[in-house]
Scaffold this motif. Sequence first.
Motif, short mmCIF file in Angstrom:
data_model
loop_
_atom_site.label_atom_id
_atom_site.label_comp_id
_atom_site.label_asym_id
_atom_site.label_seq_id
_atom_site.Cartn_x
_atom_site.Cartn_y
_atom_site.Cartn_z
N ASP A 46 -9.25 -19.80 56.92
CA ASP A 46 -8.13 -18.84 56.99
C ASP A 46 -6.85 -19.62 57.29
N SER A 47 -5.87 -19.49 56.37
CA SER A 47 -4.64 -20.28 56.53
C SER A 47 -3.53 -19.50 57.22
N ASN A 48 -3.63 -18.17 57.28
CA ASN A 48 -2.48 -17.39 57.80
C ASN A 48 -2.86 -16.51 58.99
N ASP A 50 -5.08 -14.23 59.71
CA ASP A 50 -5.44 -12.80 59.70
C ASP A 50 -6.96 -12.62 59.82
N VAL A 52 -9.22 -13.70 57.87
CA VAL A 52 -9.92 -13.68 56.57
C VAL A 52 -9.62 -14.98 55.82
N GLY A 53 -10.62 -15.62 55.30
CA GLY A 53 -10.42 -16.85 54.52
C GLY A 53 -9.52 -16.55 53.33
N ASP A 54 -8.90 -17.60 52.78
CA ASP A 54 -7.98 -17.39 51.66
C ASP A 54 -7.82 -18.66 50.83
N GLU A 99 -5.62 -10.22 50.13
CA GLU A 99 -6.02 -10.96 51.34
C GLU A 99 -6.18 -12.45 51.05
CA CA Z 1 -6.19 -15.40 55.71
#
Ligand code: CA
Length: 579
Positions: A46-48, A50, A52-54, A99
Amino acid sequence: MCQENHSNTSAATTSAAAASEANPGNARKWWKEAVVYQIYPRSFQDSNGDGVGDLRGIISKLDYVKSLGVDVIWLNPIYGSPNDDNGYDISDYRSIMKEFGTMQDFDELLKGMHARGLKLVMDLVVNHSSDEHEWFKQSRSSRDNPYRNYYHWWPAEKGKPAHRWSFFDVNGDAWKLDEKTNSYYLHYFSQKQPDLNWENPKLREEIFSMMRFWFDKGIDGFRMDVIPFISKDTTFPPLPAEYHGDYIRYYANGPHTHEYLQAMNKEVLSKYDVMSVAEGIGVTTADALNYVDADRHELNMAYHFDGVSLGLLPNSHKIPDPKGYSLVDFKNIYSKWDAVFAKKGWGTIYLGNHDQPRMTTRWGNDAPQWRELSSKMLTTFLLTMRATPYYYAGDELGMTNIKFDKIEDYRDIESLNWYKLEKNSGGDVQKFLEAQKITARDNGRTPFQWEGTTNAGFTTDAPWLKVNPNYTTVNVAAEEKDPNSCLNYFRKLVNLRKSNSVLIYGRYTLLDKDNPDVYAYTRELDGKKILVLLNFKDKAASAATGLDLSEAKVLLENYATPPSPNAALRPYEAVVYEW
Ligand code: CA
Ligand code: TEU
């Protein structure tokens, strides 16, 4: 854990062993020599913040993926979706799920992969779409809408259509009555995943056009979700008696499946240097070559479910057999599938993916004293067979099942709806929850374990699915520092496979087929001879290979100390000999 259980398929093994007098000259292709690494984007990085992976998270980890030595990344669906089934319900095939990021993020991800010599295989989910797709919104709006026949409808005035079983419906019913047009629509999976009507040439052209869109962006192939199911007999007769209640086999044998796949190949796949792999649900050894015999110009590979279904009680919600599974049956299954592709087509091999529990728990032993050894032993199996390995992210660390106690911890529609079905039908929900600790899909979807810090370095927020508490020791950072870690063993094994074409193309021969503890087999090509010995048990065990190993050379071994060639194998010992 496995249990001795002499099956009655040893005859099959004999014929399989005989039949696998392989034609090692199977045409050489890059996708036969590749090691495929599957990334479940939701759980990778997860980069941001939240939870959730992205895609930007994956971009930040491409050097790690490259360091594994793998060649191809299979990415689970990243398209617009309401996530009823975590992206396997697509509402916009030509966009990126919000997402996960933007199309610009995707372009950067693909560029980053190609810059590192990594190929990208995406997920083609076209047996069904989301009910939030514009096509379905139009289709359900009126009986004469131009998109009506993009899906399967049954006018209610004709009465209820013949039963179709649904994988995810809480009543197991694949027909849903839609009030607006007083008609039923078909959904093999959830009510939010209506089946697309492949009998409609307009729909087929829409799919082919979408595939070109992604190939023109430069992707290198597709993994095709439940592709054997796409063709239906639209008279929807009662299940023919010869299927004996086996809906999955019936779904996989639609009247025009191969006609549509040959059209897909002719109109799309053959125009690009790409690979294609069928999720071969419902496909048996008897019909596998219909999908992947190169002379049929359909697909390149298919993966079967015979192996991962072993040791489950029949007609159950994946309840493991209390007796465990029989290694003899396990060996027979993988030997007969090798024989299928001895002369034509090409196989795949996997034990883990986003639909499976962690292989170390399901097929090895996740007790602390055996976790690493059994994980390395299973990895040795996957990377020394005559098939393209599909290796699931996290298994290189020896990740294990999280084993949730409560249904509230699950996120997967399969677990949640099966729980409701069990509860509503007066089933034993405790027994179901106990079984889910071993077989639930969410066990394979817990966040990737990067570090021993909070949330395993996966996210700075609360993760969408709980992190396995063993992240404090099972993680990339710790394993990078340990030359004997699962991670470094995986790297060595990938390198061994890729520098020895005998491990890719060499003839496979099963040895000591009735041995209940040890899986022993050879690989031979152009005079090069490899012996693989795998002890699947938590006790010493010997294999009667009939080979003189006094001069044999150990190419790889999962214990820190070398094996004694004529002594018994140590618990979960894996040895790769050149002899
Ligand atoms: Ca994310
Ligand atoms: O899986 C097909 C499928 O049937 C799996 O759901 C699996 O066999 C099932 O879990 C057995 O209990 C594909 C995708 O891999 C899966 O993630 C999707 O949920 C499914 O299709 C619907 O798209």
